[in-house]
Design an enzyme around this catalytic site. Structure first.
Site, PDB file in Angstrom:
ATOM      1  CB  CYS A 168      25.681  43.964  34.216  1.00 20.64           C
ATOM      2  SG  CYS A 168      23.990  44.613  34.148  1.00 20.64           S
ATOM      3  CG  HIS A 204      23.880  39.108  34.012  1.00 19.59           C
ATOM      4  ND1 HIS A 204      24.804  39.495  34.955  1.00 19.59           N
ATOM      5  CD2 HIS A 204      22.993  40.138  33.896  1.00 19.59           C
ATOM      6  CE1 HIS A 204      24.492  40.700  35.404  1.00 19.59           C
ATOM      7  NE2 HIS A 204      23.399  41.118  34.777  1.00 19.59           N
TER       8      HIS A 204
END
Length: 485
Positions: free
Chosen positions: A335, A430
């Site tokens: 991310c 994630h």
């Protein structure tokens, strides 16, 4: 099953075990044939999760929903605060960001009345579908300076007509003062809601606490319904940032050393808890240059403030160390960490910072522009050339441009992430390390015949162990009896 009043777990302070015990009771109730669901009116955390309908909630409530055997929904955590700077947080309402506020604006402003009504509405929706609701408070219930604006502890308990149980951490010391003081500081209407006290994290022989138990009950007039032993053998994801202080911080010999760069606004560090369960891996969180140099793999995690954390990496000289390690060591970005590894990050709308553009670490041929719209979505994806379909989720504000044929993953035929063709890669996904074969690939960097554990099966077994721990040490018969009245 008989309808039960909500069961609510509150604390004498932070990190006393509220989330753990809530999770354990959820699993215990499921095993007994109930249809429980978790609820936390307001959560402050940098660990979050995307629901199946693409909304964002606190990671702890997602874990608790998993323990209940149900999909997570936004009603389980209607208000989420995500710190983005020293005194500022992004406010997530019903799974979507509604703006940023300073701590003073949020805790002293007028919008808490509105948010409390929204929280109560979410609770009612959840309670209409599940029995019982297992509620979790936040921090201490006796913060006198904030109590009149409380929307997550005793006022929420009253609104939900909940049976409340106060948790204290005996391992911290001062358990008599914390329990007695907490209850003494409550107003009469609040004390009536307290049905019992739970002593958590007890080490040693519980027979040594028999007299202490009696004294506490005499002092408070509240029964102690359990003395829960400290049990390191049960592994449940912890979302409280305080829990990070107990993590490894150094490399060791004869293991695959994976260094997580400890960012100031690190988010979703639960991404790496699967790696901590691998006996051949030593996972550690650090900003120490010597420890980073010892790593076999370096991971830059997600962050709520990518630009500020990137600038801080450079100020501490960690960018140079990461660049120097790149040729011989896999560098992985998740991310915000993925964004940092590119050429630059632009923030034209001041989403994260007043800084409009910053140079990245320039290891990946990618460029990122932060956007006003937040992407929160669960994903099925293909990783590199592996045939298996994997699972993960995205939570980010930004779009990253990647050259053709440099992608890491395929999501419904669409390219995602970046792979340098050697050992380093980055992704917005994630939960990527919750997938067995992806961790196996990491392990085989050093151990060619190693195979990772099945983390999903591991988590299910931990929930069952936690339910047994509840069954053996907490007076659930009395808790059910209280809720049935």
């Amino acid at each position: 099953m008989q309808n039960l009043q909500p069961i609510m777990l509150v604390g004498t302070g932070s990190d006393v075990g509220k989330s753990w015990i809530t999770t354990g009771i959820c699993r215990w109730l499921k095993q007994k044939g109930y249809q429980p669901a978790p609820f936390k009116a307001q959560n402050m955390s940098l660990n979050s999760f995307s629901t199946p309908d693409n909304l964002e909630i606190g990671r702890a409530q997602a874990v608790q929903a998993e323990a209940c055997g149900i999909p997570p929904t936004v009603e389980m955590n209607p208000i989420l605060l995500k710190p983005s700077s020293v005194n500022k947080s992004q406010i997530i309402l019903h799974g979507k960001p509604i703006g940023d506020q300073t701590a003073k604006e949020y805790f002293l402003g007028d919008n808490k009345k509105h948010l409390f009504e929204e929280a109560k509405n979410s609770f009612k929706q959840l309670a209409s579908k599940h029995n019982p609701i297992v509620m979790e408070g936040a921090g201490s219930i006796s913060e006198l300076n904030l109590k009149h604006r409380d929307i997550v502890n005793m006022r929420m308990a009253e609104a939900a007509n909940a049976c409340v149980y106060l948790i204290a951490d005996i391992d911290k010391g001062g358990v008599f003062g914390s329990v007695y003081g907490t209850i003494e500081l409550l107003e009469p209407w609040e004390r009536k809601l307290i049905k019992g006290v739970i002593i958590n994290k007890f080490r040693g022989d519980p027979a040594l606490f028999v007299d202490g138990r009696k004294k506490l009950e005499e002092l408070t007039g509240v029964p102690i319904l359990g003395v829960l032993p400290y049990d390191k053998s049960i592994i449940i994801e912890e979302e409280d940032s305080v829990a990070l202080n107990n993590r490894n911080t150094t490399a060791v010999e004869n293991k695959l050393n994976i260094a997580i760069i400890r960012l100031h606004y690190m988010s979703n560090y639960t991404d790496f808890q699967s790696l901590e369960q691998e006996p051949l891996i030593n996972l550690y969180f650090t900003r120490d240059s010597e420890e980073i140099n010892k790593a076999d793999v370096i991971i830059i995690p997600g962050t709520k403030n990518t630009i500020e954390d990137l600038i801080s990496l450079k100020e501490d000289g960690l960018d140079t160390i990461i660049k120097n390690k790149y040729n011989q060591t896999p560098i992985i970005g998740i991310c915000g960490g993925y964004q940092m590894l590119g050429k630059n990050i632009k923030d034209p709308f001041s989403v994260e910072s007043t800084i409009k553009s910053v140079d990245g670490l320039d290891l990946f041929d990618i460029e990122t522009t932060l956007s006003k719209t937040k992407q929160t979505v669960q994903r099925n994806f293909l990783f590199k050339d592996l045939k298996e379909i994997f699972e993960g989720y995205e939570i980010h504000m930004g779009e990253t441009s990647v050259p053709i044929n440099k992608h890491l993953n395929l999501i419904n035929g669409k390219e995602e992430g970046y792979f340098d063709g050697n050992k380093s890669w980055g992704t917005y996904l994630h939960g990527i390390f919750d997938n067995q074969e992806i961790v196996t690939e990491l392990l085989q960097l050093k151990y060619p015949n190693a195979k990772a554990i099945n983390y999903k099966a591991f988590k299910a077994a931990q929930f069952d162990k936690l339910a047994d721990w509840i069954d053996n040490n907490l007076d659930m018969a009395t808790i059910l009896k209280n809720s049935a009245q």
